[in-house]
Design an enzyme around this catalytic site. Structure first.
Site, short mmCIF file in Angstrom:
data_model
loop_
_atom_site.label_atom_id
_atom_site.label_comp_id
_atom_site.label_asym_id
_atom_site.label_seq_id
_atom_site.Cartn_x
_atom_site.Cartn_y
_atom_site.Cartn_z
N ASP A 192 -19.83 82.96 110.27
CA ASP A 192 -18.54 82.49 109.76
C ASP A 192 -18.76 81.45 108.67
O ASP A 192 -18.06 81.43 107.65
CB ASP A 192 -17.71 81.83 110.87
CG ASP A 192 -17.43 82.72 112.06
OD1 ASP A 192 -17.49 83.95 111.92
OD2 ASP A 192 -17.14 82.16 113.14
N HIS A 208 -12.76 75.77 107.38
CA HIS A 208 -13.31 74.44 107.07
C HIS A 208 -14.47 74.57 106.07
O HIS A 208 -14.59 73.76 105.15
CB HIS A 208 -13.83 73.77 108.36
CG HIS A 208 -12.80 73.00 109.11
ND1 HIS A 208 -11.83 73.60 109.88
CD2 HIS A 208 -12.60 71.66 109.23
CE1 HIS A 208 -11.07 72.67 110.44
NE2 HIS A 208 -11.51 71.48 110.06
#
Length: 280
Positions: free
Chosen positions: A222, A179
């Site tokens: 991340d 994302h």
């Protein structure tokens, strides 16, 4: 056309399953059409601009994710406390930010751009977002597959902002955040499309990535490396003449909207309040 179809079928094989669920938009082979034709991998999923052999290699560009017991992992655990925003406006914003299907995803940066973004209002920009989303997703897949990092909800056993995605996400590596690589790809592109709104767009790109930490879907590292991979793919995109032409067309659309004073339909004041409700 045959070359285009071949390389996008190669890319389709590596797309993250959690990132390619998409409502059909404009197509090149039937269905709902606009004035902008978009090549598709399959109905509703746009082909990217980059061939598979042009894609940055996330396994070469990224170090391994922080290992348990290290200071870096402890920092990730500390940042994951943002999940305790559950029930707040920021949590709801993180849930909304998780939606990457179109047409919903087209509006993520509307408030940052201070302009409406849709297939009808901005067809060239809409097509640009659809195509670059695929590149932004694919660029993180190799590292995700190599490291298969467990997601924070698997470590802390707390809720996701999208519980319906829990089983799916548990099978998909956490590192780097796909994302975020998509969101940062969009932020960098849109800062060129609308340079007069660059600060707002980049700030929204940052908060978009942090939504994944609030959601309890990703570790902060991340997200950080997802931004790096988004930047890497945009650097490659600049070598693509079709991409550059589409950026120019999208800029003309937004300039026209700015000149006539068109504003977003969404509640931008509410979005600003939500994003101010803790971001890490």
């Amino acid at each position: 056309m045959l070359r285009c179809r071949k390389h996008h079928f190669l890319i389709a094989a590596s797309l993250s399953a959690s990132l390619i669920m998409s409502a059909p938009g404009c197509t090149s082979s039937g269905g709902h059409r606009t004035g902008v034709k978009v090549p598709e991998i399959r109905p509703g999923v746009a082909a990217g601009y980059l061939r598979a052999d042009e894609m940055p290699d996330s396994t070469r560009l990224l170090p391994p994710p922080p290992a348990p017991g290290t200071a870096a992992f402890a920092a990730d655990v500390e940042a994951s406390e943002l999940r305790h925003l559950k029930g707040s406006a920021r949590w709801e914003q993180a849930r909304q930010d998780s939606i990457l299907k179109f047409p919903e995803a087209a509006g993520i940066f509307e408030c940052a751009l201070d302009a409406p973004v849709s297939e009808s209002e901005t067809p060239n920009l809409y097509a640009l977002l659809r195509r670059s989303r695929t590149d932004g997703a694919v660029v993180s897949d190799a590292a995700k597959a190599r490291y298969q990092r467990p997601r924070p909800f698997m470590h802390n056993h707390d809720a996701l902002c999208t519980p319906e995605k829990q089983e799916e996400l548990a099978k998909n590596g956490s590192y780097p955040s796909g994302h975020t690589s998509i969101g940062w790809t969009w932020a960098l592109i849109l800062s060129e499309v609308a340079p007069w709104r660059a600060d707002e767009v980049l700030a929204r790109g940052r908060s978009y990535g942090m939504s994944r930490v609030v959601c309890n879907a990703h570790w902060k590292s991340d997200v950080i490396e997802g931004r790096f991979m988004g930047a890497s793919v945009v650097a490659r995109l600049h070598g693509n003449p079709e991409f550059r032409s589409d950026v120019a067309a999208a800029r003309r659309e937004l300039e026209a909207l700015r000149d006539r004073g068109a504003k977003p339909a969404r509640d931008c004041a509410a979005e600003r309040r939500a994003l101010g409700d803790g971001d890490g």
